[in-house]
Design a protein around this motif. Structure first.
Motif, PDB file in Angstrom:
ATOM      1  N   ILE A   9       0.873  -1.183   0.000  1.00 14.38           N
ATOM      2  CA  ILE A   9       0.000   0.000   0.000  1.00 14.38           C
ATOM      3  C   ILE A   9       0.906   1.229   0.000  1.00 14.38           C
ATOM      4  O   ILE A   9       1.712   1.407   0.913  1.00 14.38           O
ATOM      5  N   GLY A  10       0.760   2.058  -1.037  1.00 15.11           N
ATOM      6  CA  GLY A  10       1.629   3.228  -1.197  1.00 15.11           C
ATOM      7  C   GLY A  10       2.781   2.870  -2.119  1.00 15.11           C
ATOM      8  O   GLY A  10       3.679   2.129  -1.728  1.00 15.11           O
ATOM      9  N   ILE A  14       9.819   4.476  -1.603  1.00 19.16           N
ATOM     10  CA  ILE A  14      10.353   3.320  -0.868  1.00 19.16           C
ATOM     11  C   ILE A  14       9.727   2.000  -1.325  1.00 19.16           C
ATOM     12  O   ILE A  14      10.281   0.921  -1.077  1.00 19.16           O
ATOM     13  N   ASP A  35      -2.524   2.351  -4.549  1.00 21.66           N
ATOM     14  CA  ASP A  35      -2.136   3.758  -4.392  1.00 21.66           C
ATOM     15  C   ASP A  35      -3.310   4.599  -4.870  1.00 21.66           C
ATOM     16  O   ASP A  35      -4.003   4.226  -5.823  1.00 21.66           O
ATOM     17  N   ILE A  36      -3.515   5.731  -4.211  1.00 20.23           N
ATOM     18  CA  ILE A  36      -4.597   6.626  -4.638  1.00 20.23           C
ATOM     19  C   ILE A  36      -4.234   7.305  -5.959  1.00 20.23           C
ATOM     20  O   ILE A  36      -5.098   7.804  -6.659  1.00 20.23           O
ATOM     21  N   CYS A  71       3.598   1.509   2.914  1.00 28.02           N
ATOM     22  CA  CYS A  71       4.651   2.425   2.425  1.00 28.02           C
ATOM     23  C   CYS A  71       4.050   3.794   2.133  1.00 28.02           C
ATOM     24  O   CYS A  71       4.390   4.427   1.122  1.00 28.02           O
ATOM     25  N   THR A  72       3.161   4.220   2.982  1.00 27.54           N
ATOM     26  CA  THR A  72       2.434   5.476   2.780  1.00 27.54           C
ATOM     27  C   THR A  72       3.012   6.565   3.697  1.00 27.54           C
ATOM     28  O   THR A  72       3.871   6.292   4.534  1.00 27.54           O
ATOM     29  N   PRO A  73       2.518   7.807   3.566  1.00 26.17           N
ATOM     30  CA  PRO A  73       2.946   8.868   4.487  1.00 26.17           C
ATOM     31  C   PRO A  73       2.710   8.483   5.949  1.00 26.17           C
ATOM     32  O   PRO A  73       1.807   7.705   6.279  1.00 26.17           O
ATOM     33  N   HIS A  77       0.174   5.321   8.707  1.00 27.09           N
ATOM     34  CA  HIS A  77       0.675   4.003   9.138  1.00 27.09           C
ATOM     35  C   HIS A  77      -0.228   3.357  10.193  1.00 27.09           C
ATOM     36  O   HIS A  77      -0.607   2.192  10.066  1.00 27.09           O
ATOM     37  N   PRO A  96       8.267   5.785  10.405  1.00 30.53           N
ATOM     38  CA  PRO A  96       8.068   5.447  11.795  1.00 30.53           C
ATOM     39  C   PRO A  96       6.773   4.656  11.920  1.00 30.53           C
ATOM     40  O   PRO A  96       5.866   4.846  11.103  1.00 30.53           O
ATOM     41  N   GLN A 123      15.605  -1.168   8.776  1.00 30.00           N
ATOM     42  CA  GLN A 123      16.456  -2.070   8.006  1.00 30.00           C
ATOM     43  C   GLN A 123      17.931  -1.994   8.379  1.00 30.00           C
ATOM     44  O   GLN A 123      18.675  -2.933   8.136  1.00 30.00           O
ATOM     45  N   ASP A 164       6.213  16.534  -2.158  1.00 30.08           N
ATOM     46  CA  ASP A 164       5.180  15.689  -1.541  1.00 30.08           C
ATOM     47  C   ASP A 164       4.567  16.465  -0.383  1.00 30.08           C
ATOM     48  O   ASP A 164       5.247  16.760   0.599  1.00 30.08           O
ATOM     49  N   HIS A 184      16.435   6.260  12.348  1.00 29.35           N
ATOM     50  CA  HIS A 184      17.213   5.022  12.160  1.00 29.35           C
ATOM     51  C   HIS A 184      18.405   4.984  13.119  1.00 29.35           C
ATOM     52  O   HIS A 184      18.705   3.952  13.719  1.00 29.35           O
ATOM     53  N   TRP A 286      19.817   4.786   2.209  1.00 33.84           N
ATOM     54  CA  TRP A 286      18.782   3.858   2.682  1.00 33.84           C
ATOM     55  C   TRP A 286      19.419   2.551   3.178  1.00 33.84           C
ATOM     56  O   TRP A 286      18.811   1.799   3.921  1.00 33.84           O
ATOM     57  N   HIS A 290      16.915  -3.626   3.673  1.00 30.15           N
ATOM     58  CA  HIS A 290      15.496  -3.924   3.417  1.00 30.15           C
ATOM     59  C   HIS A 290      15.267  -5.386   3.019  1.00 30.15           C
ATOM     60  O   HIS A 290      14.338  -6.026   3.510  1.00 30.15           O
TER      61      HIS A 290
HETATM   62  N1  LIG Z   1      13.267   2.709   5.683  1.00 33.78           N
HETATM   63  C1  LIG Z   1      13.800   3.714   4.988  1.00 33.78           C
HETATM   64  O1  LIG Z   1      15.006   3.910   4.924  1.00 33.78           O
HETATM   65  C2  LIG Z   1      12.877   4.635   4.261  1.00 33.78           C
HETATM   66  C3  LIG Z   1      13.337   5.409   3.192  1.00 33.78           C
HETATM   67  C4  LIG Z   1      12.424   6.232   2.542  1.00 33.78           C
HETATM   68  C5  LIG Z   1      11.105   6.309   2.973  1.00 33.78           C
HETATM   69  N2  LIG Z   1      10.721   5.563   4.045  1.00 33.78           N
HETATM   70  C6  LIG Z   1       9.356   5.642   4.583  1.00 33.78           C
HETATM   71  O2  LIG Z   1       8.446   5.124   3.627  1.00 33.78           O
HETATM   72  C7  LIG Z   1       7.200   5.805   3.725  1.00 33.78           C
HETATM   73  C8  LIG Z   1       6.843   6.396   2.380  1.00 33.78           C
HETATM   74  O3  LIG Z   1       7.867   7.283   1.983  1.00 33.78           O
HETATM   75  P1  LIG Z   1       8.100   7.622   0.440  1.00 33.78           P
HETATM   76  O4  LIG Z   1       9.349   8.419   0.375  1.00 33.78           O
HETATM   77  O5  LIG Z   1       7.974   6.391  -0.376  1.00 33.78           O
HETATM   78  O6  LIG Z   1       6.853   8.587   0.201  1.00 33.78           O
HETATM   79  P2  LIG Z   1       6.101   8.913  -1.165  1.00 33.78           P
HETATM   80  O7  LIG Z   1       5.358  10.165  -0.943  1.00 33.78           O
HETATM   81  O8  LIG Z   1       7.078   8.836  -2.301  1.00 33.78           O
HETATM   82  O9  LIG Z   1       5.107   7.675  -1.324  1.00 33.78           O
HETATM   83  C9  LIG Z   1       3.929   7.553  -0.592  1.00 33.78           C
HETATM   84  C10 LIG Z   1       2.888   6.957  -1.513  1.00 33.78           C
HETATM   85  O10 LIG Z   1       1.709   6.713  -0.747  1.00 33.78           O
HETATM   86  C11 LIG Z   1       0.588   7.020  -1.579  1.00 33.78           C
HETATM   87  N3  LIG Z   1      -0.592   7.255  -0.749  1.00 33.78           N
HETATM   88  C12 LIG Z   1      -0.904   8.369  -0.033  1.00 33.78           C
HETATM   89  N4  LIG Z   1      -2.095   8.209   0.578  1.00 33.78           N
HETATM   90  C13 LIG Z   1      -2.529   6.952   0.255  1.00 33.78           C
HETATM   91  C14 LIG Z   1      -3.688   6.204   0.573  1.00 33.78           C
HETATM   92  N5  LIG Z   1      -4.651   6.696   1.360  1.00 33.78           N
HETATM   93  N6  LIG Z   1      -3.808   4.975   0.049  1.00 33.78           N
HETATM   94  C15 LIG Z   1      -2.868   4.454  -0.765  1.00 33.78           C
HETATM   95  N7  LIG Z   1      -1.739   5.117  -1.110  1.00 33.78           N
HETATM   96  C16 LIG Z   1      -1.579   6.352  -0.596  1.00 33.78           C
HETATM   97  C17 LIG Z   1       1.051   8.250  -2.356  1.00 33.78           C
HETATM   98  O11 LIG Z   1       0.256   8.472  -3.520  1.00 33.78           O
HETATM   99  C18 LIG Z   1       2.491   7.892  -2.665  1.00 33.78           C
HETATM  100  O12 LIG Z   1       2.612   7.223  -3.907  1.00 33.78           O
HETATM  101  C19 LIG Z   1       7.394   6.847   4.823  1.00 33.78           C
HETATM  102  O13 LIG Z   1       6.968   6.309   6.029  1.00 33.78           O
HETATM  103  C20 LIG Z   1       8.888   7.059   4.867  1.00 33.78           C
HETATM  104  O14 LIG Z   1       9.383   7.518   6.108  1.00 33.78           O
HETATM  105  C21 LIG Z   1      11.567   4.721   4.667  1.00 33.78           C
END
Ligand SMILES: NC(=O)c1ccc[n+]([C@@H]2O[C@H](COP(=O)([O-])OP(=O)(O)OC[C@H]3O[C@@H](n4cnc5c(N)ncnc54)[C@H](O)[C@@H]3O)[C@@H](O)[C@H]2O)c1
Length: 337
Positions: A9-10, A14, A35-36, A71-73, A77, A96, A123, A164, A184, A286, A290
């Motif tokens: 989801i999302g 990432i 994804d929306i 994997c959403t905002p 979560h 988080p 990760q 974003d 992290h 990153w 992962h």
């Molecule tokens: N572990 C890591 O090192 C790491 C690295 C980058 C990002 N992240 C985490 O990953 C998450 C996403 O980050 P990102 O950079 O990919 O963000 P992003 O904005 O690129 O992606 C988020 C996606 O979620 C979608 N979305 C939003 N609302 C939605 C909904 N209601 N239903 C379905 N999809 C929806 C958006 O359209 C978008 O495509 C965050 O929690 C971020 O902290 C973690």
């Protein structure tokens, strides 16, 4: 072995790490994406012939799906994970785990109540170097941990936040540098050094004052229950994403992690630990963990074994970040419950 059906989801930045990890996992099958924004799912659909959903609530109705990757905002979560677990799905969420301690506690409660596994993407704990340092600390051969310092100096410019809309706002990101980037390193610090007693921290928006509501710079003194103290500095205002530096001073050795690890023992011995799988490219910060984290999650799931970075474990980082925000407000030490 029966393959578990996975859904992401999302499908933003990432998601590609989860996609690659699922595809290379022997007991996972990328069954659906959601994804929306349909432009984000189109390529996934063509590449993997998977199911596509625009609304996650519809995806959760599918009995075929076993595991949901969130994997959403940040602000999504907790509600998504809770609904998914109540719908019978196991959940692996990006960090988080939530934007508040109370939301994170509720996720832990629902995981326990439903018996669904809840994992969180820290990760860096799965990097070869981190695992070796943890093992060495556990053997006791370095002696008692006396103190540590950690520096996170990365770059997140105005364009990163304006691209974003959920970023840079308390309501949707839950904070800035601390809850998103530095989390992290804070997680690693407490993983290596044990439970934290109190924290005094200050935060500031030094570089993007008119662009973001949240902090881009922070410092903290972190006092551990063991008696050790860590000194922490982080900023998103550096010109590049430099490798995180984490140094742990022990009675009989100094452990310095900066990508690779060097351990200098007080008897003159020196040990080098090399990062087995070097991260490359634009998003090298990153790390490579992962794949290992996702594979471990899928290994533990059918065996009913405990996954290391579960809700309770990931909650610790949320408590640390929250304590830092509170400490900044009250200008004093805050207990980390
Ligand atoms: N572990 C890591 O090192 C790491 C690295 C980058 C990002 N992240 C985490 O990953 C998450 C996403 O980050 P990102 O950079 O990919 O963000 P992003 O904005 O690129 O992606 C988020 C996606 O979620 C979608 N979305 C939003 N609302 C939605 C909904 N209601 N239903 C379905 N999809 C929806 C958006 O359209 C978008 O495509 C965050 O929690 C971020 O902290 C973690």
């Amino acid at each position: 072995m029966k393959k578990l059906n996975s859904a992401i989801i999302g499908c933003g930045n990432i998601a590609s790490m989860h996609e690659a990890a699922i595809l290379s996992c022997h007991n996972a099958n990328l069954y659906a994406v959601c994804d929306i924004d349909s432009s984000k799912t189109l390529e996934m659909k063509q590449k993997h012939r998977c199911q596509v959903f625009a609304q996650y609530q519809e995806l959760l109705k599918s009995d075929t799906i076993d595991v949901v990757h969130i994997c959403t905002p940040h602000y999504l979560h907790a509600p998504m994970a809770i609904e998914a677990m109540k719908a019978g799905k196991h959940v692996l969420t990006e960090k988080p785990m939530a934007i508040s301690v109370s939301d994170a506690l509720e996720m832990v409660r629902v995981s326990k109540q439903t018996g669904r596994m809840l994992g969180v993407s820290f990760q860096n704990r799965f990097n070869h170097t981190s695992r070796r340092v943890k093992e060495i600390l556990n053997t006791g051969k370095t002696g008692r941990v006396l103190g540590a310092r950690a520096f996170v100096t990365w770059h997140r410019g105005a364009e990163y936040y304006s691209r974003d809309k959920w970023r840079g706002k308390w309501e949707t990101e839950g904070g800035g540098l601390l809850i998103n980037q530095a989390i992290h390193t804070l997680d690693l610090l407490q993983w290596f050094m044990g439970d934290i007693d109190t924290i005094k921290a200050s935060i500031d928006t030094r570089f993007l004052k008119n662009v973001i509501e949240v902090e881009d710079t922070a410092e903290a003194t972190i006092k551990f229950k063991s008696g050790a103290t860590a000194f922490f500095y982080a900023t998103n205002g550096y010109p590049l994403d430099s490798v995180v530096m984490l140094e742990i001073v022990c009675e009989k050795a100094v452990i310095r992690m900066e990508g690779d690890v060097t351990i200098k023992y007080s008897n003159g011995d020196i040990e080098h630990i090399s990062d087995d799988e070097k991260a490359n490219g634009e998003k090298a910060y990153w790390g490579c963990g992962h794949k290992a984290l996702v594979h471990d999650f899928y290994k533990k799931l059918p065996e009913g074994q405990h996954f290391e970075v579960d809700g309770n474990e990931a909650l610790k980082a949320i408590k640390i970040v929250n304590a830092m925000y509170v400490s900044h407000k009250i200008k004093d030490y805050v207990e980390v419950g």
